[in-house]
Design an enzyme around this catalytic site. Structure first.
Site, PDB file in Angstrom:
ATOM      1  N   MET A   1      75.941  33.509  46.889  1.00 45.45           N
ATOM      2  CA  MET A   1      76.830  32.704  47.704  1.00 45.45           C
ATOM      3  C   MET A   1      76.245  32.463  49.090  1.00 45.45           C
ATOM      4  SD  MET A   1      80.854  33.345  48.649  1.00 45.45           S
ATOM      5  CE  MET A   1      80.591  34.729  49.753  1.00 45.45           C
ATOM      6  N   VAL A   4      70.642  35.583  53.759  1.00 50.48           N
ATOM      7  CA  VAL A   4      70.602  36.477  54.906  1.00 50.48           C
ATOM      8  C   VAL A   4      69.285  36.290  55.634  1.00 50.48           C
ATOM      9  CG1 VAL A   4      70.777  38.866  55.686  1.00 50.48           C
ATOM     10  CG2 VAL A   4      72.065  38.123  53.685  1.00 50.48           C
ATOM     11  N   LYS A  18      74.172  36.438  57.920  1.00 47.00           N
ATOM     12  CA  LYS A  18      74.504  35.929  56.590  1.00 47.00           C
ATOM     13  C   LYS A  18      75.149  34.560  56.728  1.00 47.00           C
ATOM     14  CE  LYS A  18      77.231  37.073  52.449  1.00 47.00           C
ATOM     15  NZ  LYS A  18      78.119  38.106  51.826  1.00 47.00           N
ATOM     16  N   ASP A 111      81.180  46.909  44.658  1.00 47.67           N
ATOM     17  CA  ASP A 111      79.853  46.411  44.292  1.00 47.67           C
ATOM     18  C   ASP A 111      78.752  47.310  44.864  1.00 47.67           C
ATOM     19  OD1 ASP A 111      78.200  44.650  42.905  1.00 47.67           O
ATOM     20  OD2 ASP A 111      77.924  43.337  44.640  1.00 47.67           O
TER      21      ASP A 111
END
Length: 276
Positions: A1, A4, A18, A111
């Site tokens: 998505m 960085v 980011k 995650d």
């Protein structure tokens, strides 16, 4: 998505910036990104990469966190081999401390994986709270029966789409991360992601644990890199500027010949950073 970049704060300090890719900027993505920013505002600690600034309403939403110089656990193991048992235990204690702080705030990371553990000069730090949620929240941005996360470190209840999830999902992921640190492999491995999800969710599927892989010539302590900070990349004429300073409230995103993955493991691609 998102991508960085290694950037600079208004005071010249290195930061990780980011930025959401233009191809995925829509209302849902903005909502998710804004939630990530709000979650980062609620958590802190020595083992969490701190939020410095953000603008989820910008044309290209962005956030800036502290820059941690060092490889992530996945790349460290790939380059140097599995960690010795003592360092694996130390890593586990440190990450457990970080997760305890997250859970005290009523949050779940959801995650945790080797790529989200940065091994900095002052010890490991947990990053990427893009999938984090409040454990007791009745509001979800995920469609019913939709599974988010990394299957190789995912517990069965998460793989099955069960809700609500509990802190146990992060504890399972921590165990999977430590298995990888000690052996160089995840609990389950498959050539296809759907098969991997099936293995994780199937209570009859046994983890593939051939035992720790030893390679003393590639496993040199300490656990995390000891490369000295040499400061941010120089902003010479060779640097490629991908945005103006004003677009990120003074945070500059750039790349240069000195900026490679070996200096900032959170940047995508190899070699020099490319403009999105």
């Amino acid at each position: 998505m998102g991508q960085v970049y290694l950037g600079e704060s208004p005071g010249g300090e290195p930061v990780a910036v980011k930025v959401i890719k233009p191809s995925v900027v829509d209302s849902e993505t903005r909502t998710r990104f804004a939630q990530e920013v709000e979650i980062l505002k609620t958590i802190w600690g020595a083992r969490i990469a701190a939020l410095l600034d953000a603008d989820p309403d910008a044309e290209r939403p962005w956030l800036a966190t502290e820059y941690v110089e060092g490889l992530d656990l996945s790349r460290h193991v790939a380059a140097h081999g599995p960690l010795p048992a003592l360092l694996t235990a130390a890593l586990g204690a440190t990450l457990a401390e970080a997760l305890a702080g997250v859970h005290r705030q009523g949050l779940l990371h959801r995650d945790l994986k080797p790529a989200n553990v940065l091994l900095g000069p002052n010890g490991p730090k947990v990053i990427d709270f893009g999938l984090a949620v409040f454990a007791e929240s009745s509001v979800s941005l995920t469609a019913p029966h939709m599974v988010v996360g990394t299957p190789s470190c995912m517990p069965p209840e998460q793989a099955n789409g069960e809700k609500p999830l509990t802190p146990a999902v992060d504890v399972y992921a921590l165990g999977a991360v430590l298995l990888f640190a000690a052996s160089g492999h995840a609990p389950y491995r498959a050539d296809h992601i759907h098969l991997l999800f099936h293995q994780v969710a199937d209570p009859g599927a046994r983890p593939t644990c051939p035992g720790p892989r030893t390679n003393s010539s590639r496993c040199s302590p300490p656990c995390w890199p000891t490369a000295r900070r040499t400061g941010p990349p120089t902003t010479t004429s060779a640097a490629l500027w991908v945005s103006s300073p004003a677009s990120t409230s003074g945070y500059r995103r750039h790349c240069s010949p000195e900026h490679t993955r070996s200096r900032c493991c959170r940047c995508p691609g190899t070699g020099r950073l490319r403009a999105p």
